[in-house]
Scaffold this motif. Structure first.
Motif, mmCIF file in Angstrom:
data_model
loop_
_atom_site.group_PDB
_atom_site.id
_atom_site.type_symbol
_atom_site.label_atom_id
_atom_site.label_comp_id
_atom_site.label_asym_id
_atom_site.label_seq_id
_atom_site.Cartn_x
_atom_site.Cartn_y
_atom_site.Cartn_z
ATOM 1 N N ALA A 1 7.407 -2.460 1.663
ATOM 2 C CA ALA A 1 7.752 -1.745 0.422
ATOM 3 C C ALA A 1 8.953 -2.367 -0.259
ATOM 4 O O ALA A 1 9.738 -1.669 -0.883
ATOM 5 C CB ALA A 1 8.009 -0.263 0.708
ATOM 6 N N GLN A 2 9.102 -3.679 -0.113
ATOM 7 C CA GLN A 2 10.232 -4.388 -0.705
ATOM 8 C C GLN A 2 9.727 -5.444 -1.680
ATOM 9 O O GLN A 2 8.752 -6.139 -1.405
ATOM 10 C CB GLN A 2 11.091 -5.030 0.387
ATOM 11 N N SER A 3 10.423 -5.560 -2.812
ATOM 12 C CA SER A 3 10.108 -6.618 -3.764
ATOM 13 C C SER A 3 10.891 -7.865 -3.367
ATOM 14 O O SER A 3 11.884 -7.790 -2.644
ATOM 15 C CB SER A 3 10.494 -6.179 -5.179
ATOM 16 N N VAL A 4 10.444 -9.012 -3.855
ATOM 17 C CA VAL A 4 11.095 -10.266 -3.450
ATOM 18 C C VAL A 4 11.651 -11.006 -4.657
ATOM 19 O O VAL A 4 11.153 -10.860 -5.779
ATOM 20 C CB VAL A 4 10.118 -11.189 -2.688
ATOM 21 N N ALA B 1 15.200 -0.293 5.223
ATOM 22 C CA ALA B 1 16.161 -1.208 4.628
ATOM 23 C C ALA B 1 17.294 -1.507 5.601
ATOM 24 O O ALA B 1 17.775 -2.635 5.690
ATOM 25 C CB ALA B 1 16.718 -0.614 3.334
ATOM 26 N N THR B 2 17.741 -0.494 6.332
ATOM 27 C CA THR B 2 18.823 -0.686 7.289
ATOM 28 C C THR B 2 18.416 -1.664 8.379
ATOM 29 O O THR B 2 19.181 -2.535 8.796
ATOM 30 C CB THR B 2 19.225 0.658 7.917
ATOM 31 N N GLU B 3 17.152 -1.539 8.848
ATOM 32 C CA GLU B 3 16.674 -2.448 9.885
ATOM 33 C C GLU B 3 16.593 -3.884 9.360
ATOM 34 O O GLU B 3 16.982 -4.840 10.040
ATOM 35 C CB GLU B 3 15.299 -1.998 10.372
ATOM 36 N N ALA B 4 16.111 -4.045 8.129
ATOM 37 C CA ALA B 4 15.939 -5.389 7.576
ATOM 38 C C ALA B 4 17.261 -6.044 7.221
ATOM 39 O O ALA B 4 17.375 -7.259 7.179
ATOM 40 C CB ALA B 4 15.046 -5.326 6.337
ATOM 41 N N PRO C 1 1.757 -4.859 -4.323
ATOM 42 C CA PRO C 1 2.027 -4.806 -2.883
ATOM 43 C C PRO C 1 3.176 -3.869 -2.533
ATOM 44 O O PRO C 1 3.085 -3.072 -1.587
ATOM 45 C CB PRO C 1 2.357 -6.267 -2.536
ATOM 46 N N ALA C 2 4.290 -3.952 -3.294
ATOM 47 C CA ALA C 2 5.429 -3.075 -3.021
ATOM 48 C C ALA C 2 5.076 -1.621 -3.294
ATOM 49 O O ALA C 2 5.477 -0.707 -2.551
ATOM 50 C CB ALA C 2 6.625 -3.491 -3.870
#
Length: 777
Positions: free
Chosen positions: A549-552, A770-773, A598-599
């Motif tokens: 769920a993250q954009s790049v 987000a914290t894990e990444a 995708p996100a």
């Protein structure tokens, strides 16, 4: 009146008149018809619960002529000063209370003298031996006359002119009933020979007790309506009356209403902010729960905004006034609530049609009952005819019918404001009840709208800190949301931005810059390909980021692929619970977002949303909503800015707003606390409100359908009893009190639902991902 525009209000707007003397739905109908008959008025809404007339005019310079129309209908009216926040009293029944007490004091001896002998036969003989029955009747005559001429004169002052105008209302029925009882008893006292033998009974106690009980009912009703407006009252009273202003280094007190924009104000610990503004000195916390419903204090520092009525914590602060008077957040909230309370629901059209013929029908039924008893009743026929006629006149109650809808809307709107749910249109509550499809925007609605750099994967030959320094330098002067995310990530790691010598924004693609002598390119995959950058080493981590769920965003340094960054917006605390609650109630939940597919799909999976429309522009969102409406009513929930077309297209537009953005015109409903769970609470409020309205209408109509025949004597063949006029008065007074009291139950709606985020621990949030990444940043 000579001044046609005492307040110099501009043309083409809405005027609010405070109307005194409205006592029942028939009164409302008279004023409504008077206003509707004028060519000066585009639309009018007369409200019994708020005692107001809201008038849409083409030329506000004729405000005094509109006021004369209301006065001509028999009621006092005054134009409310625009922007003035009126503070309703918690006890609006002071006048009724005083009148009730005087009437009760005078009526008590009348009741004792007449009814004491019926309750205790020996008391009848005591009166005969001491005062004498003739003297007792004279005393009752005098005291009853004082009741009618004193505390009860208001009924005659309004009711008699209405009769002569051919538009009888509730006061007219009371006048006819009490006058008939009093006149008959007066004849029986001073000229009994004019009456048939055995018919010289007196009913002074009925006339007196009727006034007492009706005044009691109106006092209790006024108190209850005061409680119904308590939400507005609390908001108005939160704004302090005085503030401390600094002028040329000297601090002095000033009335809040005299504060001007750019005034410098000093706020002591524990004081409330007098107007909206921005802090210039000091740091601390502000309790903004009265605006947003969020119980946790919000940290404030120089440059941060504060709102009138919110509470300063333990710090001494200095602020610059930015919005004052009617422009403050609290004043706009009050205005929104008052406008919602003045809204007429479609269901009221049925009530209006019934009320229009109700009082004439009651008069006809009362006359019919009297004649029936005269011709077919047992002896003494005249007494029975009088009792039946008076009871029908007194027991009929258009008050409850007129209050059934507006008092409920009044309470619901106030309760909504307390929960951070602002109704721009009161009828949104009725439409929201029928919604079965809820469409959510993603960014700023289900998410906080504040992206963070939660992952950064570098290509071979590049170090994370070096790349982050170059990225921060490139974004240093950028206003894009991505810039803030990169700057915060660099600051968290103690990295100083590189020296930016040149920066060029590439709208819709990214930017290029010269940082520390190196050429930096930040942007989309398409931008990189157009510049001939080989991204093959970064595709694998990019796919991983997108799946979470993250954009790049890609980064190139000196024409070489350097890194791929993961950008994640944080879920609002209760987004998951809001979606779950709606789905558990059988609602269809849809996500409509402009984000990449995708996100968007990854975020939807996290929230449990199966139906997603991604990569949609603002116009496309509106088209999607229009298509979804083919399957039934649709609500759209968005941030109220670029989602405006979809909000307007939906059957109910629900705009998310910050605590200071309460005046948005985008939606029918505004969620001032920005909490998705408030969508669920708004739906519950809608259901509870409409159920309450139906209960009130069922009681108001059912009461009259059942008790008017009883008052006419329908039970006499079975019980041998007729309904006493005093009991009829008590039942009539109680009916209005019950309607208002039922509406007050809405003040408990929403208990257990807040913006505190207490449910966040029950699910895996995007913040957790987000914290894990972020370990790799």
């Amino acid at each position: 009146m000579t001044d046609s525009n005492p307040t110099n209000v501009p043309s083409n707007k809405t005027l609010v008149f405070d109307v005194s003397g409205l006592s029942c739905a028939s009164c409302v109908g008279r004023v409504q018809r008077a206003l509707d008959g004028s060519d000066l008025i585009l639309g009018a809404r007369v409200n019994l619960a708020t005692q107001t007339a809201v008038v849409d005019v083409s030329d506000a310079n004729h405000s005094s002529m509109i006021e004369e129309l209301i006065v001509g209908a028999g009621y006092a009216a005054s134009l409310r000063v625009e922007g003035e926040m009126t503070s309703p009293s918690p006890d609006q029944g002071g006048a009724y209370r005083s009148a009730f007490l005087w009437a009760a004091l005078l009526a008590a001896p009348v009741f004792i003298l007449e009814m004491g002998g019926h309750l205790f036969p020996s008391f009848h003989h005591i009166i005969g031996r001491s005062l004498g029955h003739d003297n007792s009747r004279v005393i009752q005559f005098v005291l009853t006359f004082l009741v009618l001429a004193g505390p009860g004169r208001g009924f005659f002052r309004s009711g008699i002119p209405a009769l002569f105008k051919g538009a009888p209302e509730m006061n007219s029925l009371v006048c006819l009933g009490t006058s008939a009882a009093f006149a008959y008893s007066t004849v029986a006292t001073f000229a009994p020979q004019w009456l048939p033998a055995g018919s010289d009974n007196v009913y002074f106690e009925s006339a007196a007790v009727i006034v007492v009980l009706i005044l009691l009912g109106r006092w209790l009703e006024a108190r209850a309506k005061g409680q119904a407006g308590a939400a507005i009252m609390r908001l108005v009273n939160l704004q302090p009356a005085v503030a401390r202003i600094e002028v040329d280094g000297v601090i002095s007190e000033i009335a809040t209403r005299a504060i001007l924009p750019d005034d410098m104000l000093h706020i002591r610990p524990g004081e409330r902010f007098p107007v909206d503004g921005a802090l210039t000195r000091g740091t601390g916390y502000a309790d903004e729960s009265m605006l947003t419903g969020e119980p946790m204090p919000v940290e404030k520092g120089p440059g941060d905004t504060v709102s009138a009525g919110t509470l300063n914590g333990t710090s001494a602060l200095v602020m610059r006034a930015t919005r004052v008077g009617r422009d403050t957040a609290i004043a706009r909230i009050v205005k929104l609530v008052e406008e919602a309370q003045a809204t007429r629901l479609p269901i009221e059209n049925l009530v209006d049609r019934i009320i229009r013929v109700f009082v004439p029908a009651v008069l006809a039924l009362a006359l019919s009952a009297g004649l029936a008893w005269l011709f077919f009743g047992p002896d003494p026929v005249l007494s029975h005819a009088l009792v039946a006629t008076v009871s029908v006149l007194i027991i009929a109650c258009p008050c409850a019918m007129g209050l059934a809808v507006p008092v409920t809307i009044m309470v619901a709107s106030g309760r909504g404001a307390e929960l951070g749910i602002l109704l721009r249109k009161g009828d949104a509550l009725q439409r929201l009840e029928h919604i079965r499809t809820f469409c959510f925007d993603k960014t700023g609605t289900l998410t906080a709208g504040r992206p963070e750099l939660v992952g950064l994967s570098t290509a071979t030959g590049f170090e994370r800190d070096t790349v982050l320094r170059l990225m921060a330098g490139a974004e240093l002067n950028s206003e894009h949301l991505l810039a803030g995310a990169i700057m915060r990530a660099a600051q968290d790691r103690g990295i100083e931005p590189g020296l930016n010598l040149d920066m060029e924004s590439l709208p819709g693609a990214g930017l290029r810059a010269l940082v520390d002598g190196r050429r930096v390119l930040i942007g989309t995959e398409a931008l990189m390909k157009s510049e001939g950058i080989d991204l093959s080493d970064l595709y694998a981590p990019a796919r991983d980021f997108t799946g979470e769920a993250q954009s790049v965003v890609y980064v190139a340094v000196d024409k070489k692929a350097a890194a791929v960054g993961a950008i994640a917006d944080q879920l609002r605390p209760d987004s998951y619970e809001a979606v779950k609650s709606l789905k558990s109630d059988g609602m269809r939940v849809v996500m409509i977002t402009g984000d990449a597919k995708p996100a968007a799909m990854a975020m939807a999976r996290l929230l449990g949303i199966e139906e997603v429309y991604a990569e949609t522009l603002p116009g496309d969102k509106s088209a999607v909503v229009k298509t979804l409406r083919q399957d039934g009513p649709v609500a759209f929930i968005g941030d109220g800015i670029n989602d405006a077309p979809a909000l307007a297209q939906a059957d109910v537009g629900i705009a998310m707003a910050g605590g200071n953005d309460v005046a948005t015109e985008a939606g029918d409903v505004i969620l001032a606390n920005g909490d998705p769970m408030s969508v669920v609470t708004a739906r519950k409020l809608s259901y509870a409100t409409m159920r309450n309205i139906r209960q009130n209408l069922a009681w108001a109509f059912g009461y009259n359908i059942l008790l008017i025949p009883v008052a006419m004597g329908a039970l006499y063949p079975f019980t041998g009893q007729v309904l006493s006029p005093a009991l009829a008065a008590g039942a009539m007074a109680l009916s209005s009190v019950l309607v208002v009291s039922n509406a007050l139950r809405l003040r408990r709606v929403g208990t257990g639902y807040s913006a505190s985020g207490k449910s966040a621990s029950r699910y895996v949030s995007a913040r957790d991902l987000a914290t894990e990444a972020k370990v790799g940043v």
